[in-house]
Design a protein around this motif. Structure first.
Motif, PDB file in Angstrom:
ATOM      1  N   ARG A  53      -6.222  -1.473  -7.673  1.00  0.00           N
ATOM      2  CA  ARG A  53      -4.781  -1.634  -7.569  1.00  0.00           C
ATOM      3  C   ARG A  53      -4.122  -0.257  -7.627  1.00  0.00           C
ATOM      4  N   ILE A  54      -3.017  -0.107  -6.931  1.00  0.00           N
ATOM      5  CA  ILE A  54      -2.283   1.154  -6.884  1.00  0.00           C
ATOM      6  C   ILE A  54      -1.127   1.052  -7.870  1.00  0.00           C
ATOM      7  N   GLY A  55      -1.015   2.038  -8.751  1.00  0.00           N
ATOM      8  CA  GLY A  55      -0.001   1.943  -9.788  1.00  0.00           C
ATOM      9  C   GLY A  55       0.759   3.230 -10.003  1.00  0.00           C
ATOM     10  N   ILE A  56       1.865   3.105 -10.696  1.00  0.00           N
ATOM     11  CA  ILE A  56       2.634   4.239 -11.181  1.00  0.00           C
ATOM     12  C   ILE A  56       2.670   4.148 -12.702  1.00  0.00           C
ATOM     13  N   ALA A  57       2.160   5.184 -13.366  1.00  0.00           N
ATOM     14  CA  ALA A  57       2.195   5.223 -14.824  1.00  0.00           C
ATOM     15  C   ALA A  57       3.575   5.674 -15.275  1.00  0.00           C
ATOM     16  N   ASP A  58       4.132   4.936 -16.220  1.00  0.00           N
ATOM     17  CA  ASP A  58       5.472   5.234 -16.728  1.00  0.00           C
ATOM     18  C   ASP A  58       5.451   5.027 -18.242  1.00  0.00           C
ATOM     19  N   GLU A  59       5.542   6.133 -18.984  1.00  0.00           N
ATOM     20  CA  GLU A  59       5.408   6.076 -20.430  1.00  0.00           C
ATOM     21  C   GLU A  59       4.053   5.445 -20.777  1.00  0.00           C
ATOM     22  N   GLU A  60       4.057   4.324 -21.500  1.00  0.00           N
ATOM     23  CA  GLU A  60       2.802   3.682 -21.922  1.00  0.00           C
ATOM     24  C   GLU A  60       2.496   2.437 -21.098  1.00  0.00           C
ATOM     25  N   GLU A  61       3.034   2.391 -19.877  1.00  0.00           N
ATOM     26  CA  GLU A  61       2.854   1.219 -19.027  1.00  0.00           C
ATOM     27  C   GLU A  61       2.451   1.639 -17.612  1.00  0.00           C
ATOM     28  N   VAL A  62       1.930   0.667 -16.867  1.00  0.00           N
ATOM     29  CA  VAL A  62       1.605   0.858 -15.459  1.00  0.00           C
ATOM     30  C   VAL A  62       2.344  -0.193 -14.648  1.00  0.00           C
ATOM     31  N   VAL A  63       2.992   0.254 -13.566  1.00  0.00           N
ATOM     32  CA  VAL A  63       3.656  -0.647 -12.635  1.00  0.00           C
ATOM     33  C   VAL A  63       2.769  -0.786 -11.406  1.00  0.00           C
ATOM     34  N   ASP A  64       2.455  -2.007 -11.017  1.00  0.00           N
ATOM     35  CA  ASP A  64       1.631  -2.254  -9.835  1.00  0.00           C
ATOM     36  C   ASP A  64       2.503  -2.117  -8.585  1.00  0.00           C
ATOM     37  N   VAL A  65       2.189  -1.115  -7.747  1.00  0.00           N
ATOM     38  CA  VAL A  65       2.979  -0.887  -6.529  1.00  0.00           C
ATOM     39  C   VAL A  65       2.120  -1.085  -5.280  1.00  0.00           C
ATOM     40  N   THR A  66       1.017  -1.801  -5.414  1.00  0.00           N
ATOM     41  CA  THR A  66       0.127  -2.033  -4.271  1.00  0.00           C
ATOM     42  C   THR A  66       0.880  -2.648  -3.099  1.00  0.00           C
ATOM     43  N   GLU A  67       1.832  -3.517  -3.396  1.00  0.00           N
ATOM     44  CA  GLU A  67       2.604  -4.204  -2.355  1.00  0.00           C
ATOM     45  C   GLU A  67       3.298  -3.224  -1.412  1.00  0.00           C
ATOM     46  N   ALA A  68       3.652  -2.042  -1.901  1.00  0.00           N
ATOM     47  CA  ALA A  68       4.360  -1.071  -1.062  1.00  0.00           C
ATOM     48  C   ALA A  68       3.527  -0.642   0.145  1.00  0.00           C
ATOM     49  N   PHE A  69       2.212  -0.759   0.037  1.00  0.00           N
ATOM     50  CA  PHE A  69       1.328  -0.303   1.113  1.00  0.00           C
ATOM     51  C   PHE A  69       0.955  -1.424   2.080  1.00  0.00           C
ATOM     52  N   ALA A  70       1.525  -2.612   1.889  1.00  0.00           N
ATOM     53  CA  ALA A  70       1.138  -3.770   2.695  1.00  0.00           C
ATOM     54  C   ALA A  70       1.399  -3.565   4.186  1.00  0.00           C
ATOM     55  N   ALA A  71       2.459  -2.843   4.512  1.00  0.00           N
ATOM     56  CA  ALA A  71       2.814  -2.662   5.923  1.00  0.00           C
ATOM     57  C   ALA A  71       2.116  -1.470   6.575  1.00  0.00           C
ATOM     58  N   VAL A  72       1.372  -0.707   5.805  1.00  0.00           N
ATOM     59  CA  VAL A  72       0.681   0.458   6.360  1.00  0.00           C
ATOM     60  C   VAL A  72      -0.565  -0.010   7.105  1.00  0.00           C
ATOM     61  N   PRO A  73      -0.739   0.394   8.364  1.00  0.00           N
ATOM     62  CA  PRO A  73      -1.927  -0.054   9.111  1.00  0.00           C
ATOM     63  C   PRO A  73      -3.214   0.360   8.414  1.00  0.00           C
ATOM     64  N   LYS A  74      -4.149  -0.581   8.344  1.00  0.00           N
ATOM     65  CA  LYS A  74      -5.444  -0.276   7.746  1.00  0.00           C
ATOM     66  C   LYS A  74      -6.266   0.569   8.726  1.00  0.00           C
ATOM     67  N   PRO A  75      -7.026   1.522   8.218  1.00  0.00           N
ATOM     68  CA  PRO A  75      -7.818   2.363   9.114  1.00  0.00           C
ATOM     69  C   PRO A  75      -8.946   1.568   9.765  1.00  0.00           C
ATOM     70  N   THR A  76      -9.312   1.974  10.958  1.00  0.00           N
ATOM     71  CA  THR A  76     -10.415   1.351  11.680  1.00  0.00           C
ATOM     72  C   THR A  76     -11.429   2.426  12.053  1.00  0.00           C
ATOM     73  N   TRP A  77     -12.586   1.975  12.439  1.00  0.00           N
ATOM     74  CA  TRP A  77     -13.654   2.903  12.823  1.00  0.00           C
ATOM     75  C   TRP A  77     -13.286   3.632  14.125  1.00  0.00           C
ATOM     76  N   PRO A  78     -13.573   4.944  14.246  1.00  0.00           N
ATOM     77  CA  PRO A  78     -14.157   5.830  13.232  1.00  0.00           C
ATOM     78  C   PRO A  78     -13.119   6.186  12.160  1.00  0.00           C
ATOM     79  N   TYR A  79     -13.487   6.003  10.910  1.00  0.00           N
ATOM     80  CA  TYR A  79     -12.540   6.150   9.817  1.00  0.00           C
ATOM     81  C   TYR A  79     -12.117   7.606   9.637  1.00  0.00           C
ATOM     82  N   PRO A  80     -10.852   7.827   9.283  1.00  0.00           N
ATOM     83  CA  PRO A  80     -10.363   9.208   9.122  1.00  0.00           C
ATOM     84  C   PRO A  80     -11.007   9.889   7.916  1.00  0.00           C
ATOM     85  N   GLN A  81     -11.077  11.206   7.957  1.00  0.00           N
ATOM     86  CA  GLN A  81     -11.644  11.991   6.857  1.00  0.00           C
ATOM     87  C   GLN A  81     -10.557  12.323   5.838  1.00  0.00           C
ATOM     88  N   SER A  82      -9.902  11.295   5.360  1.00  0.00           N
ATOM     89  CA  SER A  82      -8.799  11.496   4.416  1.00  0.00           C
ATOM     90  C   SER A  82      -8.649  10.253   3.560  1.00  0.00           C
TER      91      SER A  82
END
Length: 284
Positions: A10-39
């Motif tokens: 899961r992708i998160g942002i640490a804030d003080e003593e807590e973590v906020v799950d921000v995975t949803e923010a990446f939902a619209a980003v195209p998933k990489p396909t083969w040949p996969y990028p070197q990044s």
């Protein structure tokens, strides 16, 4: 912001003593396909979704940090680059210790160049370091680690920080012996990064940061990045002269004096106050 990866990727942002799950923010980003990028996919697209991430930080549910498992904050670096002798006090220490130098005389970084750690050596602080050779000395080396944010090649020093995504704490674990550094520093679990990446906008100057490590509560290394021989900008300039740097690539900036052996059961506590603290254990 403090970007982390936790639990089951899961992708998160640490804030003080807590973590906020921000995975949803990446939902619209195209998933990489083969040949996969070197990044790294998250680092490469973070700026594209930063506004959504900031929105989720204000609205999403939070989980106590104490209840999550922090993974390496870069999931898929194309390269982990090491600077072997980048503090003068560590050069003196290495030249005085035959278990470190094995007959070599160390001078300065530009005489020895950089090395690569296998990215399969990468773990986060919720995992354990495993010592591969019980009969050989394994040392801790605490370092500032720089995470690259965009593709870079032959970057001039004055532009170097423009290519940085952020900074994290690194442990460059090392087996002592005569082999090349890439072998001795690449066993599984020998690159610990964490606890998160602090984005570069929160670090005014990476070359004035205190860093330290305690082993079983005893301080073993304590220094400041102002003593780097090649500072962060020079390292990026130097590395990008020979490597194409991609988003998510990691540059370990080198370790100060005080390196020493660890054994199964040891507890390592690394600190860079502007970034945070991380605790990792050596497996029994």
């Amino acid at each position: 912001m403090k970007l982390c990866l936790f639990n089951d990727n899961r992708i998160g942002i640490a804030d003080e003593e807590e973590v906020v799950d921000v995975t949803e923010a990446f939902a619209a980003v195209p998933k990489p396909t083969w040949p996969y990028p070197q990044s790294d996919w998250v680092i490469q697209h973070f700026d594209d979704v930063r506004a959504k991430v900031e929105e989720l930080v204000q609205t999403s549910a939070r989980v106590p940090l104490s209840e999550v498992k922090l993974r390496a904050p870069v999931a898929n670096p194309g390269k982990i680059i090491g600077a072997p002798i980048n503090y003068k006090d560590h050069i003196a220490e290495a030249n005085a210790d035959t278990q470190i130098n094995h007959g070599k005389t160390f001078t300065e970084l530009d005489q020895f160049g950089l090395f690569l750690k296998a990215n399969s050596s990468l773990i986060g602080c919720s995992e354990e370091i495993r010592i591969p050779f019980a009969d050989r000395r394994t040392d801790h080396e605490v370092e500032l680690a720089v995470v690259i944010g965009r593709k870079a090649k032959r970057v001039p020093r004055e532009e170097a920080l423009d290519y940085v995504f952020g900074y994290t704490i690194g442990l460059d674990m090392t087996v002592r012996g005569p082999e090349f550094p890439t072998f001795r520093k690449s066993p599984d679990t020998f690159c610990v990064l964490g606890p998160w990446i602090v984005t570069k906008d929160e670090i005014a100057d990476p070359n004035v940061l205190d860093l330290s490590i305690r082993v079983n509560q005893e301080v073993k290394q304590a220094s400041n990045t102002k003593y780097l021989i090649f500072d962060v900008q020079r390292l990026i300039e130097y590395a990008s002269a020979i490597y194409t740097l991609n988003p998510g690539d990691v540059i370990m900036t080198g370790t100060p004096a005080g390196v020493g052996p660890v054994v199964p059961g040891d507890v390592l506590e690394a600190l860079i106050p502007e970034i945070g603290a991380m605790t990792v254990r050596v497996a029994r």
